[in-house]
Scaffold this motif. Sequence first.
Motif, PDB file in Angstrom:
ATOM      1  N   ALA A 209     -41.095  24.867  -1.120  1.00  0.00           N
ATOM      2  CA  ALA A 209     -41.453  23.449  -1.193  1.00  0.00           C
ATOM      3  C   ALA A 209     -41.244  22.905  -2.601  1.00  0.00           C
ATOM      4  N   ASP A 210     -41.128  23.796  -3.573  1.00  0.00           N
ATOM      5  CA  ASP A 210     -40.942  23.436  -4.978  1.00  0.00           C
ATOM      6  C   ASP A 210     -39.443  23.339  -5.269  1.00  0.00           C
ATOM      7  N   SER A 211     -38.978  22.168  -5.653  1.00  0.00           N
ATOM      8  CA  SER A 211     -37.539  21.970  -5.883  1.00  0.00           C
ATOM      9  C   SER A 211     -37.020  22.838  -7.029  1.00  0.00           C
ATOM     10  N   LYS A 212     -37.874  23.147  -8.003  1.00  0.00           N
ATOM     11  CA  LYS A 212     -37.433  23.988  -9.124  1.00  0.00           C
ATOM     12  C   LYS A 212     -37.142  25.413  -8.651  1.00  0.00           C
ATOM     13  N   ILE A 213     -37.948  25.897  -7.707  1.00  0.00           N
ATOM     14  CA  ILE A 213     -37.713  27.237  -7.169  1.00  0.00           C
ATOM     15  C   ILE A 213     -36.428  27.248  -6.341  1.00  0.00           C
ATOM     16  N   ARG A 214     -36.175  26.179  -5.595  1.00  0.00           N
ATOM     17  CA  ARG A 214     -34.924  26.097  -4.847  1.00  0.00           C
ATOM     18  C   ARG A 214     -33.728  26.004  -5.798  1.00  0.00           C
ATOM     19  N   ASP A 215     -33.889  25.278  -6.894  1.00  0.00           N
ATOM     20  CA  ASP A 215     -32.821  25.190  -7.895  1.00  0.00           C
ATOM     21  C   ASP A 215     -32.524  26.563  -8.482  1.00  0.00           C
ATOM     22  N   PHE A 216     -33.578  27.352  -8.706  1.00  0.00           N
ATOM     23  CA  PHE A 216     -33.394  28.707  -9.219  1.00  0.00           C
ATOM     24  C   PHE A 216     -32.611  29.544  -8.217  1.00  0.00           C
ATOM     25  N   ALA A 217     -32.964  29.424  -6.941  1.00  0.00           N
ATOM     26  CA  ALA A 217     -32.248  30.175  -5.901  1.00  0.00           C
ATOM     27  C   ALA A 217     -30.778  29.790  -5.871  1.00  0.00           C
ATOM     28  N   ARG A 218     -30.491  28.515  -5.982  1.00  0.00           N
ATOM     29  CA  ARG A 218     -29.100  28.039  -5.978  1.00  0.00           C
ATOM     30  C   ARG A 218     -28.342  28.603  -7.167  1.00  0.00           C
ATOM     31  N   MET A 219     -28.963  28.567  -8.342  1.00  0.00           N
ATOM     32  CA  MET A 219     -28.318  29.072  -9.552  1.00  0.00           C
ATOM     33  C   MET A 219     -28.048  30.569  -9.459  1.00  0.00           C
ATOM     34  N   VAL A 220     -29.065  31.325  -9.021  1.00  0.00           N
ATOM     35  CA  VAL A 220     -28.922  32.776  -8.928  1.00  0.00           C
ATOM     36  C   VAL A 220     -27.820  33.157  -7.942  1.00  0.00           C
ATOM     37  N   MET A 221     -27.837  32.572  -6.773  1.00  0.00           N
ATOM     38  CA  MET A 221     -26.866  32.947  -5.753  1.00  0.00           C
ATOM     39  C   MET A 221     -25.450  32.544  -6.150  1.00  0.00           C
ATOM     40  N   THR A 222     -25.313  31.408  -6.800  1.00  0.00           N
ATOM     41  CA  THR A 222     -23.992  30.979  -7.275  1.00  0.00           C
ATOM     42  C   THR A 222     -23.465  31.952  -8.320  1.00  0.00           C
ATOM     43  N   GLU A 223     -24.296  32.321  -9.297  1.00  0.00           N
ATOM     44  CA  GLU A 223     -23.885  33.283 -10.329  1.00  0.00           C
ATOM     45  C   GLU A 223     -23.559  34.644  -9.718  1.00  0.00           C
TER      46      GLU A 223
END
Length: 277
Positions: free
Chosen positions: A77-91
């Motif tokens: 529900a936290d957009s910052k945690i979703r942003d982290f997931a997006r960054m990690v998976m992309t890298e």
Amino acid sequence: MLNIGCHLSSAKGYLHMGREALAIGGNTFQFFTRNPRGGKAKAIDTEDIKALLTLMRENSFAPLLAHAPYTLNACSADSKIRDFARMVMTEDLQLLELLPGTRYNFHPGSHVKQGTEQGIIMIAELLNEILRPQQQTMVLLETMAGKGSEVGRNFTELRSIIDRVELQGKLGVCLDTCHVFDGGYDIVNDLEKVLEEFDEIIGLERLLAVHINDSLNILGSHKDRHARIGQGNIGLEALSAVTNHPQLKDLPFYLETPNELPGYKAEIALLRSLYRW
């Protein structure tokens, strides 16, 4: 040959993991792409990766399995945690292009009071953002035990994620024996029925990896506590039936049991001794 390995620490590099896998009788291994609790990935050492690829070719390795950090939550529900997931998976997917054939496994996430349907939507949205037609890496959704608000507690939830993803050809599934048993799938007494259900809902062609673990808990407990092979409620006979099943026997199997290297070596030798193919 039984394709089997265990989870190894990437702290000393890729070639070191390959040598460790061979030393304990394995011909594959699983590793975290970064600290399992999150954070930045280490700088890429291309020479180390090249040395591992040579070792793998020389020793007929099965595909490796890269595991995303546990803190990754694609449906938070936290957009910052979703942003982290997006960054990690992309890298991570960029890194894995240097390791052709390696598969990338992740826990779908926990919806945390948003509801399963919303969690499924958010996971699929993230996958639609990061998957690319040209990528070599298959991304695997892991079957979960269903503790708390986990998404992926049954085959239907995983299918619902896949159905919402545009590049479905880049998606597969990693079946965890402890998780599915704790989730209520009776792989001890009715493995055939479980696999039939998996095939009907998801399709066995999407099953690309197996976490081979015993369970400290009973069927349907939704607890997710791994046990050493033959020392839990699934038992050695049932786990050997998994590795020997005609529709599973050629898959890569990865141990995530509570062990150090000598324990993994013993488990690999045990499961190899029971392999009939």
